[in-house]
Design a protein around this motif. Structure first.
Motif, PDB file in Angstrom:
ATOM      1  N   GLU A  73      22.591  30.957 -10.095  1.00  0.00           N
ATOM      2  CA  GLU A  73      22.869  30.036  -9.297  1.00  0.00           C
ATOM      3  C   GLU A  73      21.911  29.458  -8.245  1.00  0.00           C
ATOM      4  OE1 GLU A  73      26.155  31.726  -7.031  1.00  0.00           O
ATOM      5  OE2 GLU A  73      27.486  31.844  -8.676  1.00  0.00           O
ATOM      6  N   TYR A  74      21.854  28.115  -8.155  1.00  0.00           N
ATOM      7  CA  TYR A  74      20.772  27.722  -7.407  1.00  0.00           C
ATOM      8  C   TYR A  74      21.262  26.514  -6.425  1.00  0.00           C
ATOM      9  CZ  TYR A  74      17.530  29.747 -10.649  1.00  0.00           C
ATOM     10  OH  TYR A  74      16.630  30.476 -11.603  1.00  0.00           O
ATOM     11  N   VAL A  75      20.602  26.257  -5.146  1.00  0.00           N
ATOM     12  CA  VAL A  75      20.795  25.369  -4.191  1.00  0.00           C
ATOM     13  C   VAL A  75      19.516  25.074  -3.811  1.00  0.00           C
ATOM     14  CG1 VAL A  75      22.867  26.368  -3.355  1.00  0.00           C
ATOM     15  CG2 VAL A  75      20.785  26.873  -2.332  1.00  0.00           C
ATOM     16  N   ALA A  76      19.556  23.438  -3.503  1.00  0.00           N
ATOM     17  CA  ALA A  76      18.461  22.720  -3.125  1.00  0.00           C
ATOM     18  C   ALA A  76      18.050  23.322  -1.769  1.00  0.00           C
ATOM     19  CB  ALA A  76      18.627  21.248  -2.993  1.00  0.00           C
ATOM     20  N   ASP A  77      16.361  23.452  -1.490  1.00  0.00           N
ATOM     21  CA  ASP A  77      16.223  24.372  -0.514  1.00  0.00           C
ATOM     22  C   ASP A  77      16.336  23.368   0.825  1.00  0.00           C
ATOM     23  OD1 ASP A  77      14.599  26.643   0.650  1.00  0.00           O
ATOM     24  OD2 ASP A  77      13.058  24.990   1.065  1.00  0.00           O
ATOM     25  N   VAL A  78      16.290  21.909   0.779  1.00  0.00           N
ATOM     26  CA  VAL A  78      16.421  20.895   1.753  1.00  0.00           C
ATOM     27  C   VAL A  78      18.074  21.192   2.298  1.00  0.00           C
ATOM     28  CG1 VAL A  78      14.958  19.389   0.836  1.00  0.00           C
ATOM     29  CG2 VAL A  78      17.401  19.151   0.112  1.00  0.00           C
ATOM     30  N   TYR A  79      18.801  21.865   1.800  1.00  0.00           N
ATOM     31  CA  TYR A  79      20.028  22.280   2.383  1.00  0.00           C
ATOM     32  C   TYR A  79      19.972  23.833   3.238  1.00  0.00           C
ATOM     33  CZ  TYR A  79      21.825  18.162   0.576  1.00  0.00           C
ATOM     34  OH  TYR A  79      22.071  16.803   0.087  1.00  0.00           O
ATOM     35  N   VAL A  80      18.927  24.366   3.207  1.00  0.00           N
ATOM     36  CA  VAL A  80      19.018  25.696   3.586  1.00  0.00           C
ATOM     37  C   VAL A  80      18.029  25.664   4.438  1.00  0.00           C
ATOM     38  CG1 VAL A  80      18.540  28.182   2.983  1.00  0.00           C
ATOM     39  CG2 VAL A  80      19.653  26.748   1.345  1.00  0.00           C
ATOM     40  N   LYS A  81      18.244  26.235   5.980  1.00  0.00           N
ATOM     41  CA  LYS A  81      17.516  26.479   6.937  1.00  0.00           C
ATOM     42  C   LYS A  81      16.623  27.804   6.758  1.00  0.00           C
ATOM     43  CE  LYS A  81      17.045  26.111  11.905  1.00  0.00           C
ATOM     44  NZ  LYS A  81      17.740  25.880  13.368  1.00  0.00           N
ATOM     45  N   THR A  82      15.322  27.463   6.088  1.00  0.00           N
ATOM     46  CA  THR A  82      14.399  28.751   6.357  1.00  0.00           C
ATOM     47  C   THR A  82      13.393  28.910   7.040  1.00  0.00           C
ATOM     48  OG1 THR A  82      12.921  27.573   4.669  1.00  0.00           O
ATOM     49  CG2 THR A  82      14.826  28.625   3.481  1.00  0.00           C
ATOM     50  N   GLY A  83      13.388  27.376   8.004  1.00  0.00           N
ATOM     51  CA  GLY A  83      12.047  27.631   8.890  1.00  0.00           C
ATOM     52  C   GLY A  83      10.879  27.114   8.424  1.00  0.00           C
ATOM     53  N   SER A  84      10.920  26.907   7.084  1.00  0.00           N
ATOM     54  CA  SER A  84       9.435  26.551   6.311  1.00  0.00           C
ATOM     55  C   SER A  84       9.597  25.241   5.246  1.00  0.00           C
ATOM     56  CB  SER A  84       9.112  27.661   5.738  1.00  0.00           C
ATOM     57  OG  SER A  84       7.898  27.579   4.741  1.00  0.00           O
ATOM     58  N   ASP A  85       8.600  24.530   5.150  1.00  0.00           N
ATOM     59  CA  ASP A  85       8.731  23.517   4.242  1.00  0.00           C
ATOM     60  C   ASP A  85       8.310  23.936   2.822  1.00  0.00           C
ATOM     61  OD1 ASP A  85       9.835  21.594   5.887  1.00  0.00           O
ATOM     62  OD2 ASP A  85       7.673  20.790   6.463  1.00  0.00           O
ATOM     63  N   GLY A  86       7.581  25.320   2.812  1.00  0.00           N
ATOM     64  CA  GLY A  86       7.280  25.769   1.482  1.00  0.00           C
ATOM     65  C   GLY A  86       8.247  26.987   1.043  1.00  0.00           C
ATOM     66  N   TYR A  87       7.381  27.872   0.195  1.00  0.00           N
ATOM     67  CA  TYR A  87       8.261  29.056  -0.446  1.00  0.00           C
ATOM     68  C   TYR A  87       8.435  30.051   0.638  1.00  0.00           C
ATOM     69  CZ  TYR A  87       7.694  26.737  -5.093  1.00  0.00           C
ATOM     70  OH  TYR A  87       7.851  25.932  -5.929  1.00  0.00           O
ATOM     71  N   VAL A  88       9.572  30.623   0.706  1.00  0.00           N
ATOM     72  CA  VAL A  88       9.822  31.890   1.615  1.00  0.00           C
ATOM     73  C   VAL A  88      10.133  33.234   0.848  1.00  0.00           C
ATOM     74  CG1 VAL A  88      10.478  30.484   3.571  1.00  0.00           C
ATOM     75  CG2 VAL A  88      12.271  31.100   2.103  1.00  0.00           C
ATOM     76  N   ALA A  89      10.083  32.870  -0.466  1.00  0.00           N
ATOM     77  CA  ALA A  89      10.514  34.093  -1.316  1.00  0.00           C
ATOM     78  C   ALA A  89       9.758  34.097  -2.674  1.00  0.00           C
ATOM     79  CB  ALA A  89      12.094  34.010  -1.702  1.00  0.00           C
ATOM     80  N   PRO A  90       9.819  35.007  -3.368  1.00  0.00           N
ATOM     81  CA  PRO A  90       8.872  35.109  -4.546  1.00  0.00           C
ATOM     82  C   PRO A  90       9.190  34.035  -5.420  1.00  0.00           C
ATOM     83  CG  PRO A  90       9.490  37.267  -4.318  1.00  0.00           C
ATOM     84  CD  PRO A  90      10.278  36.307  -3.063  1.00  0.00           C
ATOM     85  N   ARG A  91       8.313  33.438  -6.261  1.00  0.00           N
ATOM     86  CA  ARG A  91       8.671  32.467  -7.325  1.00  0.00           C
ATOM     87  C   ARG A  91       9.473  33.265  -8.558  1.00  0.00           C
ATOM     88  NH1 ARG A  91       5.678  27.382  -8.212  1.00  0.00           N
ATOM     89  NH2 ARG A  91       4.608  27.195  -6.293  1.00  0.00           N
TER      90      ARG A  91
END
Length: 93
Positions: A73-91
């Motif tokens: 299950e995947y969601v586009a990161d642009v809909y999730v408030k991670t506080g970053s424009d980059g990776y916030v979790a492992p690949r």
């Protein structure tokens, strides 16, 4: 480790979905993948890993990062408030 087990759940940080949005959860990192469910407005999601995929635009910009929120299950990161424009979790492997 089995996804959804207490150990796996505690290892992922939970992030809020953009306010006012219900978000399609897809079987892979792009809009060409099937929708497996829809997250209702006000949802929070764990991010177990992230991977590059289709570039999409949303309330938090334009990106090709997709968040793995459960097994398959995947969601586009642009809909999730991670506080970053980059990776916030492992690949994802």
């Amino acid at each position: 480790m089995v996804m959804g087990s207490p150990v796996a759940a505690s290892a992922a940080t939970s992030y809020p979905i953009a306010p006012g949005y219900s978000v399609n959860v897809r079987s892979g990192p792009g809009t060409g993948y099937s929708v497996v469910r829809v997250l209702p407005t006000g949802s929070n999601v764990p991010i177990f890993c992230q991977r590059p995929g289709e570039t999409v635009s949303g309330p938090y910009g334009t990106s090709n990062i997709w968040d793995n929120i459960a097994n398959g299950e995947y969601v586009a990161d642009v809909y999730v408030k991670t506080g970053s424009d980059g990776y916030v979790a492992p690949r994802c492997a």
